[in-house]
Enzyme design. Structure first.
Site, mmCIF file in Angstrom:
data_model
loop_
_atom_site.group_PDB
_atom_site.id
_atom_site.type_symbol
_atom_site.label_atom_id
_atom_site.label_comp_id
_atom_site.label_asym_id
_atom_site.label_seq_id
_atom_site.Cartn_x
_atom_site.Cartn_y
_atom_site.Cartn_z
ATOM 1 N N HIS A 190 0.841 -1.206 0.000
ATOM 2 C CA HIS A 190 0.000 0.000 0.000
ATOM 3 C C HIS A 190 0.866 1.242 0.000
ATOM 4 O O HIS A 190 2.067 1.177 0.296
ATOM 5 C CB HIS A 190 -0.883 0.009 1.260
ATOM 6 C CG HIS A 190 -0.080 0.172 2.512
ATOM 7 N ND1 HIS A 190 0.532 -0.887 3.147
ATOM 8 C CD2 HIS A 190 0.271 1.276 3.218
ATOM 9 C CE1 HIS A 190 1.198 -0.446 4.191
ATOM 10 N NE2 HIS A 190 1.073 0.869 4.254
ATOM 11 N N THR A 245 0.767 4.628 2.009
ATOM 12 C CA THR A 245 0.139 5.342 3.130
ATOM 13 C C THR A 245 -0.110 6.802 2.747
ATOM 14 O O THR A 245 0.790 7.464 2.222
ATOM 15 C CB THR A 245 1.054 5.299 4.378
ATOM 16 O OG1 THR A 245 1.366 3.942 4.687
ATOM 17 C CG2 THR A 245 0.404 5.978 5.579
ATOM 18 N N HIS A 281 5.136 6.634 -1.420
ATOM 19 C CA HIS A 281 5.898 5.418 -1.739
ATOM 20 C C HIS A 281 5.135 4.183 -1.310
ATOM 21 O O HIS A 281 4.156 4.275 -0.557
ATOM 22 C CB HIS A 281 7.232 5.451 -0.992
ATOM 23 C CG HIS A 281 7.030 5.293 0.482
ATOM 24 N ND1 HIS A 281 6.650 6.348 1.293
ATOM 25 C CD2 HIS A 281 7.073 4.200 1.294
ATOM 26 C CE1 HIS A 281 6.490 5.910 2.522
ATOM 27 N NE2 HIS A 281 6.725 4.609 2.567
ATOM 28 N N THR A 329 6.208 0.644 0.600
ATOM 29 C CA THR A 329 7.268 -0.147 1.234
ATOM 30 C C THR A 329 7.210 -1.562 0.675
ATOM 31 O O THR A 329 6.174 -2.220 0.751
ATOM 32 C CB THR A 329 7.080 -0.192 2.762
ATOM 33 O OG1 THR A 329 7.200 1.128 3.278
ATOM 34 C CG2 THR A 329 8.119 -1.100 3.425
#
Ligand code: 2AM
Length: 218
Positions: free
Chosen positions: A69, A71, A153, A155
């Site tokens: 995902h 965030t 971004h 992760t």
């Protein structure tokens, strides 16, 4: 009361559809598999191992961190600054559970994290808290001068004992540094080295990832 305290999620964000998670995961793995075989990477191996001679298997080095995902707002169940304001924002309510196509434009690796850079559209930026990069200034000097949305971004993995919050900070740090020379033209794009084990691959073809804007309670 206790109910209102638990009504905010751990975070809001764009969640990749499962088919897209596989695609992005595989692309990242291919990149890591190739990166640790490059002479340019081996030259700087001590950034990762602390010792010359030693080899590193990047695929083993990083651990996945749950559902992929991007965030938008870390709420920490309401304990984070601005959490309830974000949840109440009409734009957040309007787009909750809507589908978005995220553009992944780069992959980056540091001795701590591996991630994908997300380039947000103007519409997507409406869901991005405008003070994110300014608030990152304490952790990464120079962040406040970067364009809004720079921290966006996904992760993809973290080294042992590293928390995923580090990935956004690693990305911001790379973006505050002068863009280095291209060290290698890879099939996926141009690879640059930023010192201290920081690598970024600008994708020739951005990856288009279908996502759903939602929240995670854990
Ligand atoms: P990430 O967005 O870099 O992956 C749960 O821990 C999620 O919230 C993770 O996705 C994590 O990092 C993100 N997160 C944790 N702490 C955070 C913080 N202080 N600021 C922003 N995002 C955070």
């Amino acid at each position: 009361g206790p109910l209102s305290e638990t009504s905010l999620p751990l975070y809001f964000g764009w969640f990749l559809f499962s088919s897209v998670q596989d695609k992005v995961g595989c692309t990242a793995m291919d990149f890591l598999k190739t990166l640790d075989t490059l002479e340019a990477f081996k030259k700087h191996i001590t950034d990762f191992t602390g010792q010359a001679e030693k080899e590193v298997d990047l695929e083993q080095y990083f651990e996945a961190k749950g559902v992929l995902h991007c965030t938008t707002k870390f709420c920490d169940y309401g304990k984070a600054d601005g959490a309830s304001e974000y949840a109440k924002n009409p734009v957040v309510k309007k787009f909750y559970s809507a589908v978005f196509e995220l553009s992944l434009t780069a992959l980056f690796v540091t001795p701590r994290t591996v991630g994908a850079r997300v380039s947000l559209t103007d519409e997507q930026l409406k869901l991005w808290p405008a003070d994110t990069e300014k608030e990152s200034e304490a952790d990464v000097p120079g962040s406040a001068s970067l364009p809004v949305g720079s921290r966006a971004h996904i992760t993809l993995g973290c080294a042992k004992d590293v928390e995923p919050v580090q990935t956004g900070l690693d990305l911001l740090q790379i973006l505050t540094l002068p863009q280095g020379e291209v060290v290698e033209e890879m099939e996926l794009g141009s690879l640059r080295y930023y010192g201290e084990g920081r690598w970024m691959l600008s994708l020739r073809e951005p990856i288009c990832a279908a996502t759903c804007f939602s929240s995670f309670y854990g």
